[in-house]
Scaffold this motif. Structure first.
Motif, PDB file in Angstrom:
ATOM      1  N   SER A  86      14.109   4.204  54.847  1.00  0.00           N
ATOM      2  CA  SER A  86      13.784   4.151  56.277  1.00  0.00           C
ATOM      3  C   SER A  86      14.738   5.034  57.073  1.00  0.00           C
ATOM      4  O   SER A  86      14.331   5.682  58.050  1.00  0.00           O
ATOM      5  CB  SER A  86      13.835   2.711  56.787  1.00  0.00           C
ATOM      6  N   PHE A  87      16.025   5.078  56.646  1.00  0.00           N
ATOM      7  CA  PHE A  87      16.969   5.963  57.327  1.00  0.00           C
ATOM      8  C   PHE A  87      16.512   7.413  57.243  1.00  0.00           C
ATOM      9  O   PHE A  87      16.494   8.139  58.230  1.00  0.00           O
ATOM     10  CB  PHE A  87      18.369   5.852  56.728  1.00  0.00           C
ATOM     11  N   TRP A  88      16.180   7.836  56.030  1.00  0.00           N
ATOM     12  CA  TRP A  88      15.848   9.245  55.827  1.00  0.00           C
ATOM     13  C   TRP A  88      14.602   9.643  56.618  1.00  0.00           C
ATOM     14  O   TRP A  88      14.554  10.731  57.200  1.00  0.00           O
ATOM     15  CB  TRP A  88      15.648   9.518  54.341  1.00  0.00           C
ATOM     16  N   GLU A  89      13.612   8.761  56.649  1.00  0.00           N
ATOM     17  CA  GLU A  89      12.391   9.069  57.398  1.00  0.00           C
ATOM     18  C   GLU A  89      12.677   9.169  58.894  1.00  0.00           C
ATOM     19  O   GLU A  89      12.085  10.000  59.593  1.00  0.00           O
ATOM     20  CB  GLU A  89      11.330   7.995  57.133  1.00  0.00           C
ATOM     21  N   THR A  90      13.587   8.344  59.386  1.00  0.00           N
ATOM     22  CA  THR A  90      13.966   8.406  60.807  1.00  0.00           C
ATOM     23  C   THR A  90      14.790   9.649  61.088  1.00  0.00           C
ATOM     24  O   THR A  90      14.577  10.347  62.084  1.00  0.00           O
ATOM     25  CB  THR A  90      14.769   7.156  61.196  1.00  0.00           C
ATOM     26  N   ALA A  91      15.729   9.959  60.195  1.00  0.00           N
ATOM     27  CA  ALA A  91      16.606  11.111  60.403  1.00  0.00           C
ATOM     28  C   ALA A  91      15.828  12.427  60.406  1.00  0.00           C
ATOM     29  O   ALA A  91      16.199  13.373  61.103  1.00  0.00           O
ATOM     30  CB  ALA A  91      17.689  11.138  59.323  1.00  0.00           C
ATOM     31  N   LYS A  92      14.748  12.501  59.643  1.00  0.00           N
ATOM     32  CA  LYS A  92      13.947  13.724  59.612  1.00  0.00           C
ATOM     33  C   LYS A  92      13.280  13.990  60.957  1.00  0.00           C
ATOM     34  O   LYS A  92      12.989  15.140  61.295  1.00  0.00           O
ATOM     35  CB  LYS A  92      12.882  13.632  58.513  1.00  0.00           C
TER      36      LYS A  92
END
Length: 315
Positions: free
Chosen positions: A127-133
């Motif tokens: 979920s972090f990575w999808e938000t950070a993108k």
């Protein structure tokens, strides 16, 4: 310049919870001395005060009790923002410990703030990575913990009975690293690699088949599954299998026979309930058009093969 701040616990500390004062330290020292004297005389007691957790022990115990979701929800409270905003205003980058649920809100409220996940749970990597993108001012993430370490022995210590010492005081490690003390990657390492798009997978991890216990995992432990399909004498028993992949769907095969296919949807981890059979297990990942993206196989070595290996080593 940055600083890792546990946003929720910082607020609790500001109102006096878990603060390790000099008075408490003195009382604990006195209690410890009484307990030692009582032990020498063969008497029980004298350690009630010593058992009360304070400081880091207080917050680690609290986190294990309330769970990761509650801790992340607590970080969204308005007083948590009040207690951190001045400190963050004087830093180049705001370091959030377990503050994932604040990211989008704070990016909007503080348009010049850069955010770093300075300490996060493994299960939040995807979920972090999808938000950070989608938000370039979220610049990075540190998963706790990268490698296992000596100390904080309760954080990820949910263990099966045959791995657990009768005396918890004999434990040494946090037992929550993506990599163990010997440098071997755990299943969490494979999940993190896929979540951060360092690999598309698939990877397979299997919970120990012979175990019947239901574990209460703390927030720092994603799973107790291992990269193994070798459980002699467990044929016919239920098995829980995890697959990590960046794909549209994943299909699982045991000894060449399909035992299920699942859509990944908005995630990179799926679970299968199967029946264990000696032999091999294979995960195949597919794109939206059904084309194969990758596959992974785990095998149980045959007895003859193991014997031959041991004999060669002895020679």
């Amino acid at each position: 310049m940055t600083c890792g701040i546990n946003i929720f616990f910082n607020f609790l500390s500001s109102v006096g919870l878990g603060v390790y004062s000099d008075d408490k330290a003195k009382k604990h020292a006195e209690a410890a001395e009484k307990a030692a004297q009582a032990a020498q005389k063969g008497k029980a007691g004298g350690n009630a005060e010593r058992k009360k957790p304070v400081g880091s022990a207080f917050y680690n115990t609290l986190a294990c009790m309330i769970g990761d979701y509650f801790m992340k929800c607590g970080a969204t409270l308005y007083p948590c923002d009040v207690k951190t905003r001045d400190a963050f205003a004087n830093m180049d980058i705001a370091g959030y410990n377990y503050g994932n649920f604040r990211y989008k809100h704070d990016l909007k409220k503080y348009p010049k703030r850069l955010i770093l996940g300075s300490e996060t749970f493994c299960k939040d990597a995807y979920s972090f990575w999808e938000t950070a993108k989608k938000h370039k001012r979220i610049i990075g993430d540190f998963v706790w913990a990268g490698m296992d370490y000596i100390g904080e022995t309760g954080d990820g210590a949910a263990e099966y009975r045959d791995y657990k010492e009768d005396n918890p005081a004999c434990r040494m490690t946090g037992n929550n690293g993506r990599i163990d003390l010997l440098g071997r990657p755990r299943a969490e390492a494979a999940f993190t690699k896929v979540a951060f798009e360092q690999s598309i997978g698939p990877y397979i991890a299997v919970e120990p088949v012979y175990q019947k216990e239901k574990l209460h995992l703390t927030g720092w432990a994603l799973t107790k599954a291992m990269e193994s399909w070798s459980y002699a004498g467990c044929g016919g028993q239920p098995a829980k299998v995890e697959v990590y992949a960046r794909a549209a769907s994943v299909e699982l095969f045991i000894n060449g026979k399909s035992v299920g296919k699942k859509q990944m949807k908005s995630r990179c981890r799926v679970m299968f309930s199967v029946i264990y059979e000696d032999g091999e297990i294979t995960a195949v990942s597919y794109d939206n058009n059904g084309a194969e993206l990758g596959r992974k196989t785990l095998k149980r070595p045959g007895q003859r093969r193991c014997f031959e290996f041991v004999r060669r080593k002895l020679r």
